[in-house]
Design an enzyme around this catalytic site. Structure first.
Site, short mmCIF file in Angstrom:
data_model
loop_
_atom_site.label_atom_id
_atom_site.label_comp_id
_atom_site.label_asym_id
_atom_site.label_seq_id
_atom_site.Cartn_x
_atom_site.Cartn_y
_atom_site.Cartn_z
N ASP A 114 0.85 -1.18 0.00
CA ASP A 114 0.00 0.00 0.00
C ASP A 114 0.90 1.24 0.00
OD1 ASP A 114 -2.42 1.57 0.45
OD2 ASP A 114 -1.73 1.76 2.52
N ASP B 245 -2.08 -0.60 5.88
CA ASP B 245 -2.49 -0.03 7.17
C ASP B 245 -4.00 0.06 7.36
OD1 ASP B 245 -2.65 2.16 5.20
OD2 ASP B 245 -3.04 3.43 6.94
N ASP C 178 -0.42 5.19 0.70
CA ASP C 178 -0.80 6.18 1.72
C ASP C 178 -0.86 5.54 3.10
OD1 ASP C 178 -1.01 7.90 -0.38
OD2 ASP C 178 -3.20 8.04 -0.35
#
Length: 296
Positions: A15, A223, A17
């Site tokens: 991922d 996240d 961001d």
């Protein structure tokens, strides 16, 4: 390529961001030494993100990465035509990429957002209804980067401004209209029934097929809730600590190992991958002791 003892290629699906990029300022500076280490080991780093192709292309230039990536929460996989000798099956040629799509167009999900406005319009807005200045303000992106973020081809990000009860009702209504829902670090994504895990599995399988490998060893890092499918499909799942929410729950039945970082964003990203790489070096070096891959 660096191949482990069982001829398995390590692959890093990450991922962006809040993971490889800092949640607040989008910097990847803290991860640069680890990115260089991965390059030295010839381990591919594959962005697997809610971002657009334009955003990832721009970021790859800054990171000096020339490889495949997965955009818009698994909606499409972009593979440089120079990567493999053969064009993968069911891929469209969009030079300099071969593109595998898993989603219907963005217009479908803009239409769903519009249908939800009579009941929920006071609680949300979405990218297609926002100016570039508004997108920049809520994301913290520059105007130029906000412009790239709005060049979406598949799903539609929704900025929620209501409470949790209204949010649950909105999600149920969107699903009844045919939208799949993914919860990111900042936005609710209205999208197709695709996800990062499906796209990751397809690309990992293509690497294995094209390079004639016995196996691949998939490491996934994320996240947020929109990373869950990717983490659950990985051999090694890394949950990056977030400043905005707790670690999303995972179904651990098929994951060999889970690492939850102590550091946030790119600091945690480097923490986890250095641990994994260093353990792998020990495990494949007969002159050094080995042990179980564990975190603690």
């Amino acid at each position: 390529m660096t191949i482990t003892a069982n001829n398995a290629l390590p692959m890093v699906f990450t991922d962006l961001d809040g993971t490889l990029l800092d949640h607040h300022n989008y910097s990847f500076a803290a991860a640069e030494p680890t990115l260089e280490k991965l390059k030295a080991h010839q381990i591919p780093v594959i962005a697997t993100t809610s971002k657009t192709v334009q955003e990832v292309t721009h970021l790859y230039e800054a990171m000096a990465i020339n490889g495949p990536f997965i955009v818009e929460n698994g909606a499409a996989v972009y593979i440089p035509t120079s990567l493999f000798t053969k064009q993968p099956d069911n891929c469209e040629s969009q030079p300099p990429f071969w593109v595998k799509t898993f989603s219907s167009p963005r217009s479908n999900y803009i239409a769903i957002a519009e249908q939800l406005k009579p009941e929920f319009g006071q609680y949300f807005t979405h990218f297609a209804a926002m100016s570039i200045e508004e997108i920049a303000k809520v994301t913290g992106l520059s105007l130029a980067d906000a412009q790239l973020a709005n060049q979406r081809q598949y799903g539609e990000p929704v900025l929620w401004r209501g409470g949790e009860n209204e949010k649950h009702a909105f999600i149920n209504a969107a699903q009844a209209l045919g939208a799949n829902i993914l919860l990111g670090g900042r936005f609710i994504h209205l999208c197709d029934a695709c996800d990062k895990g499906k796209a990751m599995n397809w690309l990992a399988g293509e690497y294995q097929h094209q390079l004639q490998l016995a196996n691949v060893n998939v490491i996934a890092l994320g996240d947020s809730g929109n990373d869950t499918a990717m983490l659950e499909a990985a051999d090694i799942a890394v949950q990056i600590k977030s400043p905005t929410h707790t670690y999303p729950p995972l179904n651990t039945s098929k994951i060999n190992f889970i690492y939850q970082t102590q550091g946030y964003g790119p600091i945690g990203w480097s923490e986890a991958l250095n641990f994994i790489i260093d353990f792998s070096a020990l495990a494949t070096n007969p002159t050094k002791p080995t042990g179980e891959l564990s975190h603690g």
